[in-house]
Design an enzyme around this catalytic site. Sequence first.
Site, mmCIF file in Angstrom:
data_model
loop_
_atom_site.group_PDB
_atom_site.id
_atom_site.type_symbol
_atom_site.label_atom_id
_atom_site.label_comp_id
_atom_site.label_asym_id
_atom_site.label_seq_id
_atom_site.Cartn_x
_atom_site.Cartn_y
_atom_site.Cartn_z
ATOM 1 N N CYS A 76 0.834 -1.135 -0.131
ATOM 2 C CA CYS A 76 0.005 0.190 0.007
ATOM 3 C C CYS A 76 0.949 1.269 -0.035
ATOM 4 O O CYS A 76 1.540 1.674 -1.033
ATOM 5 C CB CYS A 76 -1.093 0.041 1.244
ATOM 6 S SG CYS A 76 -2.259 1.241 0.951
ATOM 7 N N HIS A 175 -4.074 -4.710 0.034
ATOM 8 C CA HIS A 175 -3.610 -5.513 1.369
ATOM 9 C C HIS A 175 -3.691 -6.718 1.251
ATOM 10 O O HIS A 175 -4.813 -7.393 1.651
ATOM 11 C CB HIS A 175 -4.480 -4.696 2.477
ATOM 12 C CG HIS A 175 -4.071 -3.165 2.766
ATOM 13 N ND1 HIS A 175 -3.146 -3.107 3.636
ATOM 14 C CD2 HIS A 175 -4.746 -2.271 2.264
ATOM 15 C CE1 HIS A 175 -3.213 -1.604 3.404
ATOM 16 N NE2 HIS A 175 -4.022 -1.110 2.851
ATOM 17 N N GLU A 177 -2.571 -8.822 3.616
ATOM 18 C CA GLU A 177 -3.164 -9.394 4.997
ATOM 19 C C GLU A 177 -4.800 -9.139 5.214
ATOM 20 O O GLU A 177 -4.954 -9.649 6.055
ATOM 21 C CB GLU A 177 -2.323 -8.390 5.945
ATOM 22 C CG GLU A 177 -2.760 -7.051 6.213
ATOM 23 C CD GLU A 177 -2.410 -6.012 5.123
ATOM 24 O OE1 GLU A 177 -2.518 -4.827 5.432
ATOM 25 O OE2 GLU A 177 -1.595 -6.299 4.304
#
Length: 193
Positions: A76, A175, A177
């Site tokens: 990001c 993202h 994650e």
Amino acid sequence: MIAIIKYNAGNIRSVQNAITRLGFASIITDDAEEIRKAEKVIFPGVGEASSAMAYLKERKLDEVLISLKQPVLGICLGLQLMCTFSEEGNTKCLGIFDTVTKQFPPLKKVPHMGWNNFSEIKESKVVENLNELDDVYYVHGYYADVCSDTVASCNYILPFSSIMQKNNFYAMQFHPEKSASVGEKLLNNFLII
């Protein structure tokens, strides 16, 4: 050991939790020596470009980052700061990727927030077993232009770099994650390079 760079940006703990779930050990650090000694380095973040770059420069981590030879992953804001320049705060960035970060024009809802798939994927170890229909999770108001380092692109208002690679440097605008099984697969691809 995986070093996660601490640099006054948010979302670092969720990246560490994702790495732990994949079975890898990591530390969160802004210590230059720990970063240099790490097997891999992750440069994640949610935040504002000019203040994040100021923190990096203050600790000379900008010099450390561009000198690294092991695999490095920007996530990001990390991707955006790996470009040459950001319109956010008119910020001179690290210059790893030869493209600039621009603000999305307000033709649709900005920031770009939510799940999107890929519009084009080139060959790279980091995208093994990825296909264009796979969705990943984005939250960003700025984007990096598509360039020669773009491995995968996405369309939101216009095409932008979703995944980038240049030598040992990798970056993801979304993202991983927060991107469920697809994100885990991509993070794992990076961690086993």
